[in-house]
Design a protein around this motif. Sequence first.
Motif, PDB file in Angstrom:
ATOM      1  N   LYS A  70     -47.475 -31.101 -32.378  1.00  0.00           N
ATOM      2  CA  LYS A  70     -47.671 -31.399 -30.963  1.00  0.00           C
ATOM      3  C   LYS A  70     -48.800 -30.567 -30.380  1.00  0.00           C
ATOM      4  CE  LYS A  70     -45.080 -31.746 -26.702  1.00  0.00           C
ATOM      5  NZ  LYS A  70     -43.936 -32.514 -26.339  1.00  0.00           N
ATOM      6  N   VAL A  71     -49.587 -31.186 -29.512  1.00  0.00           N
ATOM      7  CA  VAL A  71     -50.622 -30.466 -28.782  1.00  0.00           C
ATOM      8  C   VAL A  71     -50.030 -30.022 -27.451  1.00  0.00           C
ATOM      9  CG1 VAL A  71     -52.895 -30.607 -27.707  1.00  0.00           C
ATOM     10  CG2 VAL A  71     -52.471 -31.784 -29.872  1.00  0.00           C
ATOM     11  N   GLU A  72     -50.055 -28.705 -27.222  1.00  0.00           N
ATOM     12  CA  GLU A  72     -49.573 -28.114 -25.975  1.00  0.00           C
ATOM     13  C   GLU A  72     -50.614 -27.108 -25.500  1.00  0.00           C
ATOM     14  OE1 GLU A  72     -45.861 -26.277 -27.069  1.00  0.00           O
ATOM     15  OE2 GLU A  72     -44.723 -28.102 -26.680  1.00  0.00           O
ATOM     16  N   ASP A  73     -51.039 -27.222 -24.268  1.00  0.00           N
ATOM     17  CA  ASP A  73     -52.030 -26.304 -23.699  1.00  0.00           C
ATOM     18  C   ASP A  73     -53.282 -26.206 -24.576  1.00  0.00           C
ATOM     19  OD1 ASP A  73     -50.256 -25.719 -21.585  1.00  0.00           O
ATOM     20  OD2 ASP A  73     -49.275 -24.170 -22.808  1.00  0.00           O
ATOM     21  N   ILE A 110     -46.769 -36.072 -32.970  1.00  0.00           N
ATOM     22  CA  ILE A 110     -46.450 -36.765 -34.220  1.00  0.00           C
ATOM     23  C   ILE A 110     -45.106 -36.217 -34.689  1.00  0.00           C
ATOM     24  CG2 ILE A 110     -47.096 -37.124 -36.638  1.00  0.00           C
ATOM     25  CD1 ILE A 110     -50.019 -36.630 -35.791  1.00  0.00           C
ATOM     26  N   VAL A 111     -44.208 -37.089 -35.170  1.00  0.00           N
ATOM     27  CA  VAL A 111     -42.914 -36.630 -35.674  1.00  0.00           C
ATOM     28  C   VAL A 111     -42.692 -37.103 -37.100  1.00  0.00           C
ATOM     29  CG1 VAL A 111     -41.810 -36.511 -33.411  1.00  0.00           C
ATOM     30  CG2 VAL A 111     -41.638 -38.604 -34.745  1.00  0.00           C
ATOM     31  N   ASN A 112     -41.840 -36.359 -37.797  1.00  0.00           N
ATOM     32  CA  ASN A 112     -41.407 -36.718 -39.142  1.00  0.00           C
ATOM     33  C   ASN A 112     -40.186 -37.626 -38.991  1.00  0.00           C
ATOM     34  OD1 ASN A 112     -40.361 -36.828 -41.749  1.00  0.00           O
ATOM     35  ND2 ASN A 112     -40.802 -34.676 -42.181  1.00  0.00           N
ATOM     36  N   LEU A 113     -40.285 -38.862 -39.450  1.00  0.00           N
ATOM     37  CA  LEU A 113     -39.190 -39.830 -39.307  1.00  0.00           C
ATOM     38  C   LEU A 113     -37.905 -39.352 -39.971  1.00  0.00           C
ATOM     39  CD1 LEU A 113     -41.177 -43.118 -39.988  1.00  0.00           C
ATOM     40  CD2 LEU A 113     -40.318 -42.308 -37.786  1.00  0.00           C
ATOM     41  N   ARG A 114     -38.025 -38.565 -41.031  1.00  0.00           N
ATOM     42  CA  ARG A 114     -36.845 -38.076 -41.758  1.00  0.00           C
ATOM     43  C   ARG A 114     -36.095 -36.981 -41.001  1.00  0.00           C
ATOM     44  NH1 ARG A 114     -36.548 -39.891 -46.930  1.00  0.00           N
ATOM     45  NH2 ARG A 114     -38.401 -40.910 -47.748  1.00  0.00           N
ATOM     46  N   LYS A 115     -36.673 -36.489 -39.920  1.00  0.00           N
ATOM     47  CA  LYS A 115     -36.065 -35.399 -39.159  1.00  0.00           C
ATOM     48  C   LYS A 115     -35.475 -35.867 -37.822  1.00  0.00           C
ATOM     49  CE  LYS A 115     -37.449 -32.544 -42.321  1.00  0.00           C
ATOM     50  NZ  LYS A 115     -36.524 -31.959 -43.276  1.00  0.00           N
ATOM     51  N   ILE A 116     -35.433 -37.170 -37.589  1.00  0.00           N
ATOM     52  CA  ILE A 116     -34.913 -37.700 -36.334  1.00  0.00           C
ATOM     53  C   ILE A 116     -33.392 -37.679 -36.348  1.00  0.00           C
ATOM     54  CG2 ILE A 116     -34.734 -39.747 -34.859  1.00  0.00           C
ATOM     55  CD1 ILE A 116     -37.545 -40.516 -35.845  1.00  0.00           C
ATOM     56  N   LYS A 117     -32.827 -37.139 -35.279  1.00  0.00           N
ATOM     57  CA  LYS A 117     -31.377 -37.135 -35.112  1.00  0.00           C
ATOM     58  C   LYS A 117     -30.932 -38.380 -34.349  1.00  0.00           C
ATOM     59  CE  LYS A 117     -27.650 -34.287 -33.219  1.00  0.00           C
ATOM     60  NZ  LYS A 117     -27.355 -33.011 -32.539  1.00  0.00           N
ATOM     61  N   ARG A 118     -31.627 -38.665 -33.231  1.00  0.00           N
ATOM     62  CA  ARG A 118     -31.277 -39.860 -32.461  1.00  0.00           C
ATOM     63  C   ARG A 118     -32.448 -40.316 -31.606  1.00  0.00           C
ATOM     64  NH1 ARG A 118     -29.025 -39.265 -26.999  1.00  0.00           N
ATOM     65  NH2 ARG A 118     -29.544 -37.181 -26.276  1.00  0.00           N
TER      66      ARG A 118
END
Length: 153
Positions: A70-73, A110-118
């Motif tokens: 993630k891009v933050e600041d 960007i997220v890792n699909l294998r790490k999604i809880k809900r």
Amino acid sequence: MKVQLFVSKDLEEPYAEIYTDNLTDNIQKAMVLLENDESDDDVDEGNSILAVKKGSDIVLLDFEDIFMIKVEDKQTKVFSQNAEYSIKKPLYQIEESLDSDFVRISKSTIVNLRKIKRVAPSLRGMMFIELKNGLKDNISRKYLTDFKKALDL
């Protein structure tokens, strides 16, 4: 950077030595590439690591350990189960090197699909995502179609 190559038929196994006064991102990439150079043409093995920084340390994260990028600041951050790292590359360059387990959910994430809880509905046509390590973010409408396609929905 000065590079020298010596070819010798007397070697049992190729090796490389790198002399530097500063461990840069390019040198780190070269080390990863050289260490993963295997003759069995397994292309994916060499590309499943992301070099990130934790303070002044360089850490090599396996893709499977990455939850979110993630891009933050104006800084790109990489999140694992319990830690946060930084990387100087822009998000689009990182995205190009990732495998199909990763999907962009917004302009900055960007997220890792294998790490999604809900995944659940959110405000204004967006979807809400929660990862297994507790991180939360919104999936913007612009990226929702690609996200659903990545999940085969």
